[in-house]
Each structure stands twice: as C-alpha cells, then as structure tokens.
Design a protein around this motif. Sequence first.
Motif, PDB file in Angstrom:
ATOM      1  N   ALA A   6       0.852  -1.191   0.000  1.00 43.09           N
ATOM      2  CA  ALA A   6       0.000   0.000   0.000  1.00 43.09           C
ATOM      3  C   ALA A   6       0.879   1.229   0.000  1.00 43.09           C
ATOM      4  O   ALA A   6       1.907   1.261   0.677  1.00 43.09           O
ATOM      5  N   GLY A   7       0.491   2.248  -0.753  1.00 37.22           N
ATOM      6  CA  GLY A   7       1.249   3.483  -0.707  1.00 37.22           C
ATOM      7  C   GLY A   7       1.144   4.291  -1.969  1.00 37.22           C
ATOM      8  O   GLY A   7       0.481   3.896  -2.932  1.00 37.22           O
ATOM      9  N   MET A   8       1.827   5.433  -1.963  1.00 37.44           N
ATOM     10  CA  MET A   8       1.807   6.337  -3.099  1.00 37.44           C
ATOM     11  C   MET A   8       2.822   7.449  -2.874  1.00 37.44           C
ATOM     12  O   MET A   8       3.519   7.458  -1.869  1.00 37.44           O
ATOM     13  N   THR A   9       2.858   8.384  -3.782  1.00 36.83           N
ATOM     14  CA  THR A   9       3.764   9.528  -3.672  1.00 36.83           C
ATOM     15  C   THR A   9       3.101  10.634  -2.866  1.00 36.83           C
ATOM     16  O   THR A   9       1.920  10.918  -3.046  1.00 36.83           O
ATOM     17  N   MET A  10       3.897  11.243  -1.983  1.00 39.53           N
ATOM     18  CA  MET A  10       3.382  12.377  -1.214  1.00 39.53           C
ATOM     19  C   MET A  10       4.438  13.471  -1.160  1.00 39.53           C
ATOM     20  O   MET A  10       5.623  13.225  -1.368  1.00 39.53           O
ATOM     21  N   SER A  11       4.000  14.679  -0.870  1.00 43.75           N
ATOM     22  CA  SER A  11       4.912  15.809  -0.687  1.00 43.75           C
ATOM     23  C   SER A  11       5.640  15.654   0.640  1.00 43.75           C
ATOM     24  O   SER A  11       5.226  14.878   1.509  1.00 43.75           O
ATOM     25  N   LEU A  12       6.691  16.409   0.791  1.00 37.97           N
ATOM     26  CA  LEU A  12       7.462  16.362   2.038  1.00 37.97           C
ATOM     27  C   LEU A  12       6.599  16.718   3.238  1.00 37.97           C
ATOM     28  O   LEU A  12       6.805  16.203   4.337  1.00 37.97           O
ATOM     29  N   ASP A  13       5.569  17.553   3.047  1.00 39.90           N
ATOM     30  CA  ASP A  13       4.687  17.905   4.153  1.00 39.90           C
ATOM     31  C   ASP A  13       3.447  17.005   4.239  1.00 39.90           C
ATOM     32  O   ASP A  13       2.492  17.310   4.948  1.00 39.90           O
ATOM     33  N   GLY A  14       3.452  15.868   3.533  1.00 39.05           N
ATOM     34  CA  GLY A  14       2.449  14.830   3.758  1.00 39.05           C
ATOM     35  C   GLY A  14       1.209  14.848   2.899  1.00 39.05           C
ATOM     36  O   GLY A  14       0.257  14.131   3.190  1.00 39.05           O
ATOM     37  N   PHE A  15       1.202  15.610   1.805  1.00 37.79           N
ATOM     38  CA  PHE A  15       0.004  15.703   0.957  1.00 37.79           C
ATOM     39  C   PHE A  15       0.160  14.861  -0.313  1.00 37.79           C
ATOM     40  O   PHE A  15       1.239  14.816  -0.901  1.00 37.79           O
ATOM     41  N   VAL A  16      -0.934  14.238  -0.755  1.00 37.44           N
ATOM     42  CA  VAL A  16      -0.931  13.454  -1.993  1.00 37.44           C
ATOM     43  C   VAL A  16      -1.637  14.185  -3.123  1.00 37.44           C
ATOM     44  O   VAL A  16      -1.653  13.707  -4.256  1.00 37.44           O
ATOM     45  N   ALA A  17      -2.230  15.323  -2.818  1.00 34.73           N
ATOM     46  CA  ALA A  17      -2.860  16.197  -3.818  1.00 34.73           C
ATOM     47  C   ALA A  17      -2.887  17.601  -3.232  1.00 34.73           C
ATOM     48  O   ALA A  17      -2.947  17.775  -2.014  1.00 34.73           O
ATOM     49  N   ASP A  18      -2.857  18.605  -4.114  1.00 35.48           N
ATOM     50  CA  ASP A  18      -2.895  19.987  -3.645  1.00 35.48           C
ATOM     51  C   ASP A  18      -4.330  20.423  -3.331  1.00 35.48           C
ATOM     52  O   ASP A  18      -5.260  19.610  -3.377  1.00 35.48           O
ATOM     53  N   ARG A  19      -4.537  21.693  -3.040  1.00 36.33           N
ATOM     54  CA  ARG A  19      -5.865  22.216  -2.659  1.00 36.33           C
ATOM     55  C   ARG A  19      -6.925  21.967  -3.718  1.00 36.33           C
ATOM     56  O   ARG A  19      -8.097  21.834  -3.423  1.00 36.33           O
ATOM     57  N   GLN A  20      -6.506  21.934  -4.989  1.00 37.09           N
ATOM     58  CA  GLN A  20      -7.449  21.717  -6.095  1.00 37.09           C
ATOM     59  C   GLN A  20      -7.553  20.244  -6.492  1.00 37.09           C
ATOM     60  O   GLN A  20      -8.216  19.913  -7.466  1.00 37.09           O
ATOM     61  N   GLY A  21      -6.892  19.367  -5.744  1.00 34.23           N
ATOM     62  CA  GLY A  21      -6.939  17.941  -6.049  1.00 34.23           C
ATOM     63  C   GLY A  21      -5.962  17.509  -7.125  1.00 34.23           C
ATOM     64  O   GLY A  21      -6.006  16.368  -7.582  1.00 34.23           O
ATOM     65  N   ARG A  22      -5.049  18.380  -7.510  1.00 36.82           N
ATOM     66  CA  ARG A  22      -4.075  18.058  -8.558  1.00 36.82           C
ATOM     67  C   ARG A  22      -2.841  17.385  -7.963  1.00 36.82           C
ATOM     68  O   ARG A  22      -2.465  17.642  -6.826  1.00 36.82           O
ATOM     69  N   THR A  23      -2.210  16.541  -8.786  1.00 35.59           N
ATOM     70  CA  THR A  23      -1.025  15.799  -8.347  1.00 35.59           C
ATOM     71  C   THR A  23       0.211  16.081  -9.190  1.00 35.59           C
ATOM     72  O   THR A  23       1.250  15.473  -8.972  1.00 35.59           O
ATOM     73  N   ALA A  24       0.116  16.984 -10.159  1.00 42.51           N
ATOM     74  CA  ALA A  24       1.206  17.211 -11.114  1.00 42.51           C
ATOM     75  C   ALA A  24       2.531  17.537 -10.436  1.00 42.51           C
ATOM     76  O   ALA A  24       3.590  17.082 -10.873  1.00 42.51           O
ATOM     77  N   ARG A  25       2.512  18.307  -9.369  1.00 43.81           N
ATOM     78  CA  ARG A  25       3.765  18.693  -8.709  1.00 43.81           C
ATOM     79  C   ARG A  25       4.425  17.515  -7.998  1.00 43.81           C
ATOM     80  O   ARG A  25       5.578  17.608  -7.577  1.00 43.81           O
ATOM     81  N   LEU A  26       3.722  16.402  -7.881  1.00 43.69           N
ATOM     82  CA  LEU A  26       4.281  15.217  -7.227  1.00 43.69           C
ATOM     83  C   LEU A  26       4.898  14.248  -8.234  1.00 43.69           C
ATOM     84  O   LEU A  26       5.324  13.160  -7.861  1.00 43.69           O
ATOM     85  N   SER A  27       4.970  14.632  -9.478  1.00 38.25           N
ATOM     86  CA  SER A  27       5.519  13.760 -10.518  1.00 38.25           C
ATOM     87  C   SER A  27       6.999  14.016 -10.704  1.00 38.25           C
ATOM     88  O   SER A  27       7.461  15.143 -10.620  1.00 38.25           O
ATOM     89  N   ASP A  28       7.730  12.938 -10.975  1.00 41.26           N
ATOM     90  CA  ASP A  28       9.148  13.023 -11.288  1.00 41.26           C
ATOM     91  C   ASP A  28       9.379  12.245 -12.575  1.00 41.26           C
ATOM     92  O   ASP A  28       9.389  11.021 -12.564  1.00 41.26           O
ATOM     93  N   PRO A  29       9.545  12.947 -13.708  1.00 41.26           N
ATOM     94  CA  PRO A  29       9.706  12.238 -14.979  1.00 41.26           C
ATOM     95  C   PRO A  29      10.919  11.317 -14.996  1.00 41.26           C
ATOM     96  O   PRO A  29      10.908  10.295 -15.647  1.00 41.26           O
ATOM     97  N   VAL A  30      11.963  11.644 -14.256  1.00 39.36           N
ATOM     98  CA  VAL A  30      13.145  10.782 -14.211  1.00 39.36           C
ATOM     99  C   VAL A  30      12.808   9.469 -13.525  1.00 39.36           C
ATOM    100  O   VAL A  30      13.096   8.383 -14.035  1.00 39.36           O
ATOM    101  N   ALA A  31      12.153   9.541 -12.354  1.00 35.50           N
ATOM    102  CA  ALA A  31      11.816   8.326 -11.609  1.00 35.50           C
ATOM    103  C   ALA A  31      10.798   7.478 -12.352  1.00 35.50           C
ATOM    104  O   ALA A  31      10.821   6.258 -12.271  1.00 35.50           O
ATOM    105  N   SER A  32       9.888   8.110 -13.090  1.00 33.53           N
ATOM    106  CA  SER A  32       8.821   7.357 -13.737  1.00 33.53           C
ATOM    107  C   SER A  32       9.303   6.572 -14.947  1.00 33.53           C
ATOM    108  O   SER A  32       8.601   5.702 -15.432  1.00 33.53           O
ATOM    109  N   ARG A  33      10.527   6.860 -15.436  1.00 32.29           N
ATOM    110  CA  ARG A  33      11.018   6.142 -16.612  1.00 32.29           C
ATOM    111  C   ARG A  33      12.197   5.237 -16.297  1.00 32.29           C
ATOM    112  O   ARG A  33      12.730   4.602 -17.200  1.00 32.29           O
ATOM    113  N   GLY A  34      12.630   5.148 -15.089  1.00 32.07           N
ATOM    114  CA  GLY A  34      13.863   4.448 -14.773  1.00 32.07           C
ATOM    115  C   GLY A  34      13.695   3.011 -14.336  1.00 32.07           C
ATOM    116  O   GLY A  34      12.612   2.427 -14.370  1.00 32.07           O
ATOM    117  N   ALA A  35      14.817   2.447 -13.909  1.00 31.00           N
ATOM    118  CA  ALA A  35      14.880   1.055 -13.474  1.00 31.00           C
ATOM    119  C   ALA A  35      13.974   0.807 -12.274  1.00 31.00           C
ATOM    120  O   ALA A  35      13.390  -0.272 -12.143  1.00 31.00           O
TER     121      ALA A  35
END
Length: 187
Positions: A6-35
């Motif tokens: 169980a789990g997912m990506t979160m911000s350093l301050d513990g959020f999985v979505a911003d005030r508008q429910g968006r998650t774009a700032r939690l994406s890392d294109p390098v991590a999403s394409r790697g080993a």
Amino acid sequence: MATVHAGMTMSLDGFVADRQGRTARLSDPVASRGAFMDELIRETGAVVLGRRTFAMAEDPDWYVGNYEFQVPIFVVTHTPPPVPPKQDENLTFTFVTDGIASAVAQAKVAAGSKAVKVIGASVVRQALRAGLADELHVDVAPVLLGAGLRLFDDPDLDGVTLEKIDARDVGTFTALRFRCAAPIVRA
C-alpha cells in the motif's frame, strides 16, 4: 501468495494532492522512466484503486495502454460507472462494492505470486487500518504543498507498527519501504 503493498507519492509535508486535487507537482519524470519503475511494474500482478484515484483519468478508457500497471485493476467504489471502461487481455477492471477486504482478496487471487499495489489515500488508509497491507511504500517528493489531501490524516492509524526495509534515492524522490509489522489492535 501475493503480498500487498500500500502506498503512493506524497509531498514532504504529507500531501498526496494539492488544494485543487491536482497531483502534477508530485511527478518526477526521471523516476517514472527508470529502473525503479521497471522493477515496480515487473513485481505487480494487480492493483487496487479508490474511486477518486480511478476518476483522476478524465477518460477512463485512457488506462489501457497508458497506465504503468497493465494488470487487473480492482476499484473500490459504492457505485460502478454506468459504462465500463475499455479493457484488454492485460488490463481489466473489476468494480468492488463490498469493501477493501473483498477488493484485496480478489486482487491477491489475480496477482498470483506477484504483488498487489493499493493506491489512493482512502484505500491505503483502509488497508492499513484493516491489517491488509504487508508493506507500506511512500515516495516522498521534494515539494511542499502547504495544504490539500493528506495521506495519513487518520487517527485510527495510531498503533500501526512499521519496520523500515528500504530507503533510496530515485530521481529527485526518496523511496521509503516499510514492513507492516503488526495490525492495529483496538480495545
């Protein structure tokens, strides 16, 4: 038998979505394409999503061929969509209306010897509360959102015991892995 992660990506301050429910700032294109991501894809045999996480794709037909996990997906919901989304021989959808335990049980059967990934703030919390998660995986993004949807905003998680099994840098993220050592015991 499948293990449940169980789990997912979160911000350093513990959020999985911003005030508008968006998650774009939690994406890392390098991590999403790697080993690291390749390893997650190989080890995953089924996915359990919450209804809100499922609905983040504006077009539910997008999942086939685009979602990183092309495996059976079990969506925990009170109401299945009136029109089922597109499916193929790899990615199928099952809308589970009788709770997280049923969704995880069905996903474990579908996953066989591979892992079940539980993704979505609500279903992650439900899986932890019910003692259904074998591991907790949290990828911490180096951003501060300040407000939004918290991953662990649940007083009923008090008592979940975690043992660190891995911590590593993945792109700009820190990937944390814990074993869920003891289920919650309520008096």
